[in-house]
Enzyme design. Structure first.
Site, PDB file in Angstrom:
ATOM      1  N   ASP A  42      81.123  29.872  55.223  1.00 50.69           N
ATOM      2  CA  ASP A  42      80.056  30.824  54.977  1.00 50.69           C
ATOM      3  C   ASP A  42      78.988  30.093  54.327  1.00 50.69           C
ATOM      4  O   ASP A  42      79.075  29.218  53.474  1.00 50.69           O
ATOM      5  CB  ASP A  42      80.622  31.771  53.998  1.00 50.69           C
ATOM      6  N   ILE A  43      77.581  30.334  54.664  1.00 48.58           N
ATOM      7  CA  ILE A  43      76.388  29.893  54.036  1.00 48.58           C
ATOM      8  C   ILE A  43      76.134  30.628  52.816  1.00 48.58           C
ATOM      9  O   ILE A  43      75.962  31.885  53.084  1.00 48.58           O
ATOM     10  CB  ILE A  43      75.372  30.048  55.115  1.00 48.58           C
ATOM     11  N   HIS A  99      59.861  25.537  61.914  1.00 54.19           N
ATOM     12  CA  HIS A  99      58.783  24.864  61.302  1.00 54.19           C
ATOM     13  C   HIS A  99      58.552  25.272  59.838  1.00 54.19           C
ATOM     14  O   HIS A  99      59.006  26.238  59.476  1.00 54.19           O
ATOM     15  CB  HIS A  99      57.409  25.744  62.183  1.00 54.19           C
ATOM     16  N   GLU A 101      52.981  24.141  63.363  1.00 49.59           N
ATOM     17  CA  GLU A 101      53.693  25.074  64.335  1.00 49.59           C
ATOM     18  C   GLU A 101      52.532  26.271  64.491  1.00 49.59           C
ATOM     19  O   GLU A 101      52.068  26.557  65.391  1.00 49.59           O
ATOM     20  CB  GLU A 101      54.852  25.658  63.938  1.00 49.59           C
ATOM     21  N   GLU A 102      51.871  26.459  63.297  1.00 45.96           N
ATOM     22  CA  GLU A 102      50.850  27.407  63.350  1.00 45.96           C
ATOM     23  C   GLU A 102      49.564  27.189  64.034  1.00 45.96           C
ATOM     24  O   GLU A 102      48.901  28.046  64.369  1.00 45.96           O
ATOM     25  CB  GLU A 102      50.542  28.012  61.819  1.00 45.96           C
ATOM     26  N   ASP A 126      62.811  30.739  63.440  1.00 39.31           N
ATOM     27  CA  ASP A 126      61.302  30.990  62.984  1.00 39.31           C
ATOM     28  C   ASP A 126      61.334  32.460  62.663  1.00 39.31           C
ATOM     29  O   ASP A 126      61.211  33.352  63.613  1.00 39.31           O
ATOM     30  CB  ASP A 126      60.408  30.720  64.160  1.00 39.31           C
ATOM     31  N   ASP A 167      70.885  36.423  55.050  1.00 38.77           N
ATOM     32  CA  ASP A 167      72.413  35.896  55.015  1.00 38.77           C
ATOM     33  C   ASP A 167      73.088  36.022  56.461  1.00 38.77           C
ATOM     34  O   ASP A 167      73.864  34.802  56.865  1.00 38.77           O
ATOM     35  CB  ASP A 167      73.261  36.758  54.108  1.00 38.77           C
TER      36      ASP A 167
END
Ligand code: DTR
Ligand code: CA
Ligand code: ZN
Ligand code: ZN
Length: 434
Positions: free
Chosen positions: A38-39, A120, A166-167, A195, A296
């Site tokens: 689990d993170i 990014h 990236e933008e 992203d 989550d």
């Protein structure tokens, strides 16, 4: 044609059982893959708070060419160095400013099979970009740290990346792919992109570029009882685009940007019929612009995908595989050639999502026309001729609606080189029936 995945699994399981009876240890293939941890979303949120602080201390943003971007990259790098990663900063120039990608390799694993996850790290200039894309950056960071905490040693090599600019138009990730030799590109078995994965009015979107990766994510959310939708506007909209363009299998997750959530989606996911992220590209994209549940769930889904896709001891892919790995030379500017498999034991018609694995080694792949030919001769074009596609190799899995075809019989991959000078060969051809 080799044994199908299911047949291989049964053979291995049988051998393992026989071995057990004889007191031997089960072979690795018969064991289950390690389960992903689990993170802790609190850790992910702490990374977001830190990124917010960095932006606040550097003019209010983390944009390309601004101090806040490099400070964000140094923050991420320091945590990875401390955790035992081999990190590399790749420098490039865009719009007159220096940009940076951060690449982090987890030592170990088969470096000819790389599972890569990226996000990014840059924001727009109008704000700190906490959902776009602190959320993806923080979740990927915490997954990398979870790998280190677990001392996870998967069969495949793990690589993580944080992209610059990236933008400005996917600049950093494109620079990375364009400067990666084709032999190195071929080693990347999956690129996973994240992203915007914590939008305040979230949807749960899964990229549909590669069937196996898509299934990995959908299975995870199905286990949570959370419905998902296919990300329909994703093509070309984020950093996975450059990887997909060179034939690397890609996938990812997305919780929505400025589009409006429909009433049907509200029924499915809750929330309101307003935009998924009302602060998209705005100064209000701060730490208060995050839905913790979405952050989550997506952080945990990333872990599931990394553990599943990086372990060679995972359950064999569901379905029955028919593969021909004989090399077939493709005559330069010449007649079409074929690689065939004889499908047996599959009742009824082929599926509407027949996975067609194509692996062709060929410079300037635009020369090639690639077709799937069904047993009754029906032709399904997989890749047309393109005078402008100068990239090398065709390494892709195509999804074909073959539901009008009888499954059993001889299926062929047909390839013709329609232009002079570049040459190559069919490396393998694979059909996977669900
Ligand atoms: N281009 C991304 C936001 C974005 C818009 N549509 C998609 C689809 C899939 C991933 C990301 C996006 C940005 O502004 O960074
Ligand atoms: Ca979690
Ligand atoms: Zn953006
Ligand atoms: Zn973004």
């Amino acid at each position: 044609m080799r044994h199908s995945a299911r047949q291989r699994a049964l053979i291995v399981a049988g051998a393992a059982l026989a071995g057990l009876l004889a007191g031997a240890v089960p072979t690795a293939s018969a064991q289950q893959a390690a389960a992903a941890p689990d993170i802790p979303v609190a850790n992910v949120k702490q990374h977001l708070a830190d990124l917010q602080s960095i932006a606040t201390a550097n003019g209010g943003n983390r944009a390309h060419g601004r101090a806040g971007y490099r400070a964000s990259l140094d923050f991420v790098k320091a945590k990875l160095d401390a955790a035992g990663y081999t990190t590399t900063i790749q420098q490039f120039t865009s719009s007159g400013a220096t940009g940076y990608n951060l690449i982090a390799d987890w030592p170990g694993g088969d470096t000819s099979q790389i599972v890569m996850a990226g996000a990014h790290l840059d924001s727009v200039t109008s704000g700190p970009g906490i959902n776009d894309n602190g959320s993806g950056s923080a979740a990927v960071l915490e997954n990398a740290l979870a790998v280190a905490r677990a001392g996870y040693q998967p069969d495949k090599h793990l690589r993580f990346a944080w992209w610059g600019a990236e933008e400005l138009g996917l600049v950093g990730s494109r620079y990375y792919v364009n400067n990666l030799p084709s032999a190195e590109r071929a080693k990347i078995s999956a690129y996973l992109n994240f992203d915007m994965i914590g939008s305040p009015n979230p949807g749960y979107f899964v990229y549909d570029d590669d069937p196996a990766i898509e299934k990995t994510f959908k299975d995870y959310f199905a286990g949570l009882g959370v419905p998902t939708e296919i990300e329909t506007e994703g093509d070309g909209r984020s950093d996975h685009a450059s990887f997909k363009n060179v034939g690397i299998p890609v996938g990812g997750l997305f919780t929505g940007a400025s589009r409006t959530k429909t009433s049907a989606q509200v029924q499915k996911w809750g929330g309101t019929t307003t935009s998924f992220d009302r602060c998209y590209h705005s100064s209000c994209d701060t730490t208060s612009n995050i839905n913790d549940t979405a952050l989550d769930r997506n952080s945990d889904a990333i872990a599931h995908a990394i553990w599943t896709l990086s372990s060679g001891t995972t359950n064999p892919p569901t379905g029955t595989v028919f593969e021909n790995t004989a090399d077939v030379t493709i005559p330069d500017y010449g007649a079409a050639v074929t690689s065939s498999v004889n499908v047996t034991g599959i009742p009824g018609n082929a599926p509407s999502d027949l996975a067609v694995g194509v692996d062709i080694v060929h410079t300037w792949r635009g020369d090639l026309v690639v077709d799937l030919v069904a047993p009754d001769g029906t032709v399904y074009n997989l890749k047309p001729y393109s005078s402008s596609d100068s990239a090398d190799n065709v390494k892709a899995t195509y999804t074909v609606n073959a539901s009008s075809e009888t499954a059993n019989g001889t299926w062929s991959l047909r390839v013709q080189d329609r232009a002079r000078y570049d040459t190559g060969y069919i490396n393998s051809f694979k059909l996977t029936f669900p």
